[in-house]
Design a protein around this motif. Sequence first.
Motif, PDB file in Angstrom:
ATOM      1  N   GLY A  18       0.795  -1.203   0.000  1.00 44.36           N
ATOM      2  CA  GLY A  18       0.000   0.000   0.000  1.00 44.36           C
ATOM      3  C   GLY A  18       0.828   1.253   0.000  1.00 44.36           C
ATOM      4  N   GLY A  19       2.163   1.117   0.015  1.00 42.74           N
ATOM      5  CA  GLY A  19       2.983   2.295   0.101  1.00 42.74           C
ATOM      6  C   GLY A  19       2.940   2.937   1.468  1.00 42.74           C
ATOM      7  N   ILE A  20       2.207   2.348   2.404  1.00 42.47           N
ATOM      8  CA  ILE A  20       2.050   2.917   3.728  1.00 42.47           C
ATOM      9  C   ILE A  20       3.049   2.271   4.661  1.00 42.47           C
ATOM     10  CG2 ILE A  20       0.471   3.302   5.637  1.00 42.47           C
ATOM     11  CD1 ILE A  20      -1.824   3.044   3.673  1.00 42.47           C
ATOM     12  N   PRO A  21       3.936   3.051   5.275  1.00 39.42           N
ATOM     13  CA  PRO A  21       4.907   2.464   6.187  1.00 39.42           C
ATOM     14  C   PRO A  21       4.222   1.905   7.415  1.00 39.42           C
ATOM     15  CG  PRO A  21       4.985   4.855   6.273  1.00 39.42           C
ATOM     16  CD  PRO A  21       4.060   4.494   5.146  1.00 39.42           C
ATOM     17  N   PRO A  22       4.891   1.006   8.141  1.00 40.18           N
ATOM     18  CA  PRO A  22       4.275   0.417   9.320  1.00 40.18           C
ATOM     19  C   PRO A  22       3.840   1.474  10.320  1.00 40.18           C
ATOM     20  CG  PRO A  22       6.267  -0.755   8.720  1.00 40.18           C
ATOM     21  CD  PRO A  22       6.214   0.478   7.858  1.00 40.18           C
ATOM     22  N   HIS A 214      -4.313  14.447  -2.094  1.00 39.13           N
ATOM     23  CA  HIS A 214      -4.763  13.853  -0.836  1.00 39.13           C
ATOM     24  C   HIS A 214      -6.198  14.302  -0.558  1.00 39.13           C
ATOM     25  CE1 HIS A 214      -0.796  12.356   0.664  1.00 39.13           C
ATOM     26  NE2 HIS A 214      -0.369  13.240  -0.218  1.00 39.13           N
ATOM     27  N   ALA A 215      -7.060  13.344  -0.199  1.00 41.06           N
ATOM     28  CA  ALA A 215      -8.459  13.653   0.096  1.00 41.06           C
ATOM     29  C   ALA A 215      -8.976  12.644   1.113  1.00 41.06           C
ATOM     30  CB  ALA A 215      -9.293  13.626  -1.173  1.00 41.06           C
ATOM     31  N   GLY A 216      -8.321  12.587   2.264  1.00 41.70           N
ATOM     32  CA  GLY A 216      -8.618  11.557   3.257  1.00 41.70           C
ATOM     33  C   GLY A 216      -7.761  10.331   3.056  1.00 41.70           C
ATOM     34  N   ALA A 217      -7.346  10.110   1.849  1.00 39.12           N
ATOM     35  CA  ALA A 217      -6.368   9.096   1.444  1.00 39.12           C
ATOM     36  C   ALA A 217      -5.643   9.677   0.239  1.00 39.12           C
ATOM     37  CB  ALA A 217      -7.044   7.771   1.102  1.00 39.12           C
ATOM     38  N   CYS A 218      -4.529   9.079  -0.120  1.00 44.65           N
ATOM     39  CA  CYS A 218      -3.721   9.596  -1.228  1.00 44.65           C
ATOM     40  C   CYS A 218      -4.108   8.885  -2.530  1.00 44.65           C
ATOM     41  CB  CYS A 218      -2.236   9.383  -0.931  1.00 44.65           C
ATOM     42  SG  CYS A 218      -1.140   9.968  -2.246  1.00 44.65           S
ATOM     43  N   TYR A 219      -4.387   9.690  -3.560  1.00 41.94           N
ATOM     44  CA  TYR A 219      -4.780   9.150  -4.857  1.00 41.94           C
ATOM     45  C   TYR A 219      -3.837   9.641  -5.945  1.00 41.94           C
ATOM     46  CZ  TYR A 219      -9.164   7.610  -2.816  1.00 41.94           C
ATOM     47  OH  TYR A 219     -10.095   6.979  -2.048  1.00 41.94           O
ATOM     48  N   ALA A 220      -3.481   8.729  -6.843  1.00 40.85           N
ATOM     49  CA  ALA A 220      -2.701   9.048  -8.028  1.00 40.85           C
ATOM     50  C   ALA A 220      -3.644   8.980  -9.229  1.00 40.85           C
ATOM     51  CB  ALA A 220      -1.548   8.067  -8.203  1.00 40.85           C
ATOM     52  N   LEU A 264      -1.788   8.113   7.182  1.00 38.89           N
ATOM     53  CA  LEU A 264      -2.427   8.773   6.042  1.00 38.89           C
ATOM     54  C   LEU A 264      -1.517   8.882   4.832  1.00 38.89           C
ATOM     55  CD1 LEU A 264      -4.203  11.677   7.977  1.00 38.89           C
ATOM     56  CD2 LEU A 264      -5.229   9.578   7.108  1.00 38.89           C
ATOM     57  N   SER A 265      -0.352   8.255   4.890  1.00 38.28           N
ATOM     58  CA  SER A 265       0.642   8.378   3.826  1.00 38.28           C
ATOM     59  C   SER A 265       0.645   7.154   2.917  1.00 38.28           C
ATOM     60  CB  SER A 265       2.039   8.570   4.436  1.00 38.28           C
ATOM     61  OG  SER A 265       2.108   9.758   5.195  1.00 38.28           O
ATOM     62  N   GLY A 266       1.169   7.337   1.715  1.00 35.00           N
ATOM     63  CA  GLY A 266       1.267   6.246   0.751  1.00 35.00           C
ATOM     64  C   GLY A 266       0.064   6.213  -0.165  1.00 35.00           C
ATOM     65  N   VAL A 267       0.276   5.808  -1.406  1.00 36.10           N
ATOM     66  CA  VAL A 267      -0.811   5.764  -2.390  1.00 36.10           C
ATOM     67  C   VAL A 267      -1.827   4.697  -1.990  1.00 36.10           C
ATOM     68  CG1 VAL A 267      -1.430   5.307  -4.790  1.00 36.10           C
ATOM     69  CG2 VAL A 267       0.661   6.574  -4.259  1.00 36.10           C
ATOM     70  N   TYR A 268      -3.061   5.134  -1.790  1.00 40.12           N
ATOM     71  CA  TYR A 268      -4.151   4.201  -1.509  1.00 40.12           C
ATOM     72  C   TYR A 268      -4.786   3.715  -2.802  1.00 40.12           C
ATOM     73  CZ  TYR A 268      -8.875   2.670  -0.405  1.00 40.12           C
ATOM     74  OH  TYR A 268     -10.047   1.950  -0.338  1.00 40.12           O
ATOM     75  N   GLY A 269      -5.090   4.649  -3.708  1.00 43.36           N
ATOM     76  CA  GLY A 269      -5.758   4.263  -4.942  1.00 43.36           C
ATOM     77  C   GLY A 269      -5.181   4.976  -6.157  1.00 43.36           C
ATOM     78  N   ARG A 286     -15.221   9.706 -16.721  1.00 39.17           N
ATOM     79  CA  ARG A 286     -15.444   8.318 -16.309  1.00 39.17           C
ATOM     80  C   ARG A 286     -14.126   7.802 -15.747  1.00 39.17           C
ATOM     81  NH1 ARG A 286     -16.758   6.194 -20.979  1.00 39.17           N
ATOM     82  NH2 ARG A 286     -19.004   6.513 -20.700  1.00 39.17           N
ATOM     83  N   ASN A 287     -14.208   6.986 -14.687  1.00 36.23           N
ATOM     84  CA  ASN A 287     -12.971   6.488 -14.089  1.00 36.23           C
ATOM     85  C   ASN A 287     -13.133   5.069 -13.579  1.00 36.23           C
ATOM     86  OD1 ASN A 287     -12.487   6.224 -10.839  1.00 36.23           O
ATOM     87  ND2 ASN A 287     -14.317   7.448 -11.294  1.00 36.23           N
ATOM     88  N   VAL A 288     -11.985   4.447 -13.373  1.00 37.82           N
ATOM     89  CA  VAL A 288     -11.926   3.232 -12.567  1.00 37.82           C
ATOM     90  C   VAL A 288     -10.805   3.445 -11.561  1.00 37.82           C
ATOM     91  CG1 VAL A 288     -10.353   2.019 -14.158  1.00 37.82           C
ATOM     92  CG2 VAL A 288     -11.765   0.716 -12.553  1.00 37.82           C
ATOM     93  N   THR A 289     -11.089   3.136 -10.298  1.00 38.28           N
ATOM     94  CA  THR A 289     -10.102   3.297  -9.235  1.00 38.28           C
ATOM     95  C   THR A 289      -9.601   1.926  -8.812  1.00 38.28           C
ATOM     96  OG1 THR A 289     -11.136   5.340  -8.459  1.00 38.28           O
ATOM     97  CG2 THR A 289      -9.669   4.204  -6.928  1.00 38.28           C
ATOM     98  N   VAL A 290      -8.281   1.740  -8.902  1.00 35.01           N
ATOM     99  CA  VAL A 290      -7.628   0.499  -8.479  1.00 35.01           C
ATOM    100  C   VAL A 290      -7.018   0.761  -7.112  1.00 35.01           C
ATOM    101  CG1 VAL A 290      -5.868  -1.216  -9.045  1.00 35.01           C
ATOM    102  CG2 VAL A 290      -7.113  -0.052 -10.884  1.00 35.01           C
TER     103      VAL A 290
END
Length: 372
Positions: A18-22, A214-220, A264-269, A286-290
């Motif tokens: 998840g890119g999120i450190p421990p 960032h919007a509550g989670a990090c999105y690329a 709250l760090s690291g790419v979530y979607g 239109r989108n798809v979120t992975v």
Amino acid sequence: MDHRHRPVLPRPERPVPGGIPPVTASPSATAATQARPAVVRTTDYHTAGEPFRIVSEDLPAIPGDTVAERCATAIGPGGSGTAPRRGALDDVRRMLVQEPRGHAGMYGGFVVPADDDGAHFGVLFWHKDGYSTACGHGTMALGAWAVDSGRVAAPADGDAEVRIDVPSGRVTATVHRAEGHTTGITFRNVAARVAARKVPVATSVGIAEVDIAHAGACYASVAARDLGLAVTREDLPALTRAGLEIRTALASHPATWHPDGPLLSGVYGVILYEELPDTPLGAHQRNVTVFADGQIDRSPCGSGTSARLALLAEDGRLGPGEDLLHESVVGTVFTGRWKGEGVTEVTGTAYRTGEHAFSVDAHDALGAGFLL
């Protein structure tokens, strides 16, 4: 703001999931010593096609003074958002999200106490791989559930405000009512902000120029056509692969870090989007979120819509009060509105799909669940 970088290449070794450190949590703050409940009761909803399974009772103890602390407890010492430590609470998550009771696309939340009296309740969001800090579609489902269950009083005609504490902060679900029925839910998110623009990322289908918000989670975010793809069901395998490659490549990128810490760090979607003709009220995409380790959002993604709004506003394509008509890969729609100063609202619909009492037979070798 236009941050440009050399191409980010996929890492040869798998990064922290998840890119999120421990995250850190006291060993005493785990629920590992408690047994999983014999029966777990849920109420299920879907928001624009994306499932949300609500558990509001009979949960193992989840120590912590805030929802964010309880999220760290659920993840466990040394765990991460997509690699939580085993414990009684996480055993409940696994049982509910995995087959034969769930599936790889399942999503849900544990209802927990609010941070203070300003909110009606809190929630820990979870999916097949672990936990997330934000979930717009889940917030909408929780708003409908709170009104349907009588937890929050609502008029037959008019609006009811449901205030919810989530790991990323306090959010609001305004439930719209007419003739005794819920007609829609508007989700107001925590503040959205742009972190980086046009970050080059190497993928197996070419270089992607990625925007990070960032919007509550990090999105690329990346335009699907730049990778030779379209947001269609036929292209889902390629979209998913590209999304995972981008998420992996950005695992250590500084723009994915949040000032409030590792949770709250690291790419979530990763949002792969395509442009559609504008509407009289604003942009249309239109989108798809992975997200997680290859999960696909069936909805247009609530908090991801907030991230898209921040990017479109910075581009000058949306002004205060203007809308984004945001479609999902299955054709469902959210309407996002940029309110200015990082404030976003996303409106959609949520419907109850059932109530369940799940149990595990002690002799069932597959009782804990599995995923294909």
